[in-house]
Design a protein around this motif. Sequence first.
Motif, PDB file in Angstrom:
ATOM      1  N   GLU A   1       0.827  -1.198   0.000  1.00 12.01           N
ATOM      2  CA  GLU A   1       0.000   0.000   0.000  1.00 12.01           C
ATOM      3  C   GLU A   1       0.867   1.258   0.000  1.00 12.01           C
ATOM      4  O   GLU A   1       0.584   2.222  -0.706  1.00 12.01           O
ATOM      5  N   GLU A   2       1.938   1.250   0.799  1.00  7.26           N
ATOM      6  CA  GLU A   2       2.833   2.402   0.838  1.00  7.26           C
ATOM      7  C   GLU A   2       3.517   2.601  -0.513  1.00  7.26           C
ATOM      8  O   GLU A   2       3.685   3.728  -0.972  1.00  7.26           O
ATOM      9  N   SER A   3       3.902   1.516  -1.149  1.00  4.01           N
ATOM     10  CA  SER A   3       4.548   1.614  -2.457  1.00  4.01           C
ATOM     11  C   SER A   3       3.606   2.217  -3.493  1.00  4.01           C
ATOM     12  O   SER A   3       4.015   3.050  -4.306  1.00  4.01           O
ATOM     13  N   ILE A   4       2.352   1.809  -3.454  1.00  2.19           N
ATOM     14  CA  ILE A   4       1.367   2.352  -4.404  1.00  2.19           C
ATOM     15  C   ILE A   4       1.155   3.841  -4.146  1.00  2.19           C
ATOM     16  O   ILE A   4       1.062   4.641  -5.084  1.00  2.19           O
TER      17      ILE A   4
ATOM     18  N   ALA B   1       1.494   2.684 -14.023  1.00  3.88           N
ATOM     19  CA  ALA B   1       0.566   1.550 -14.118  1.00  3.88           C
ATOM     20  C   ALA B   1       1.314   0.228 -14.128  1.00  3.88           C
ATOM     21  O   ALA B   1       0.897  -0.733 -13.464  1.00  3.88           O
ATOM     22  N   LEU B   2       2.405   0.171 -14.864  1.00  6.31           N
ATOM     23  CA  LEU B   2       3.185  -1.070 -14.906  1.00  6.31           C
ATOM     24  C   LEU B   2       3.785  -1.393 -13.541  1.00  6.31           C
ATOM     25  O   LEU B   2       3.789  -2.545 -13.100  1.00  6.31           O
ATOM     26  N   ARG B   3       4.294  -0.377 -12.869  1.00  5.10           N
ATOM     27  CA  ARG B   3       4.908  -0.634 -11.570  1.00  5.10           C
ATOM     28  C   ARG B   3       3.865  -1.037 -10.529  1.00  5.10           C
ATOM     29  O   ARG B   3       4.130  -1.858  -9.669  1.00  5.10           O
ATOM     30  N   ILE B   4       2.686  -0.450 -10.587  1.00  6.97           N
ATOM     31  CA  ILE B   4       1.632  -0.810  -9.644  1.00  6.97           C
ATOM     32  C   ILE B   4       1.130  -2.219  -9.912  1.00  6.97           C
ATOM     33  O   ILE B   4       0.881  -2.992  -8.998  1.00  6.97           O
ATOM     34  N   ALA B   5       1.038  -2.592 -11.181  1.00  8.79           N
ATOM     35  CA  ALA B   5       0.560  -3.925 -11.532  1.00  8.79           C
ATOM     36  C   ALA B   5       1.556  -4.950 -11.041  1.00  8.79           C
ATOM     37  O   ALA B   5       1.221  -6.020 -10.614  1.00  8.79           O
TER      38      ALA B   5
END
Length: 90
Positions: free
Chosen positions: A65-68, A86-90
């Motif tokens: 969650e913190e990373s997002i 978007a790629l990093r969150i996925a």
Amino acid sequence: MSQYWPWFVAGGVIIAALAGYAGYLLWRLREQRRALEDAQRAQSAVGMVAPAAEVEPAQHRLGAEESIQVLARCYLDGQVGGSEAALRIA
């Protein structure tokens, strides 16, 4: 054919220089990996690093969650593009 020998020599020098630089970078990478492995071994010997199985799912979820949130802030600040975020969150 004799008019091309300076070009062959110049090409050979450039290729040799690039090969030398690639070898130097490879050597630095191996040294860096060796130092990282030594540091990880030292930490695990002291008991500072917990095995992955011991990490609680709630802690893992909180880290995600913190990373997002960090990625979203970076996107809003214009530091990363929409597709990269978007790629990093996925």
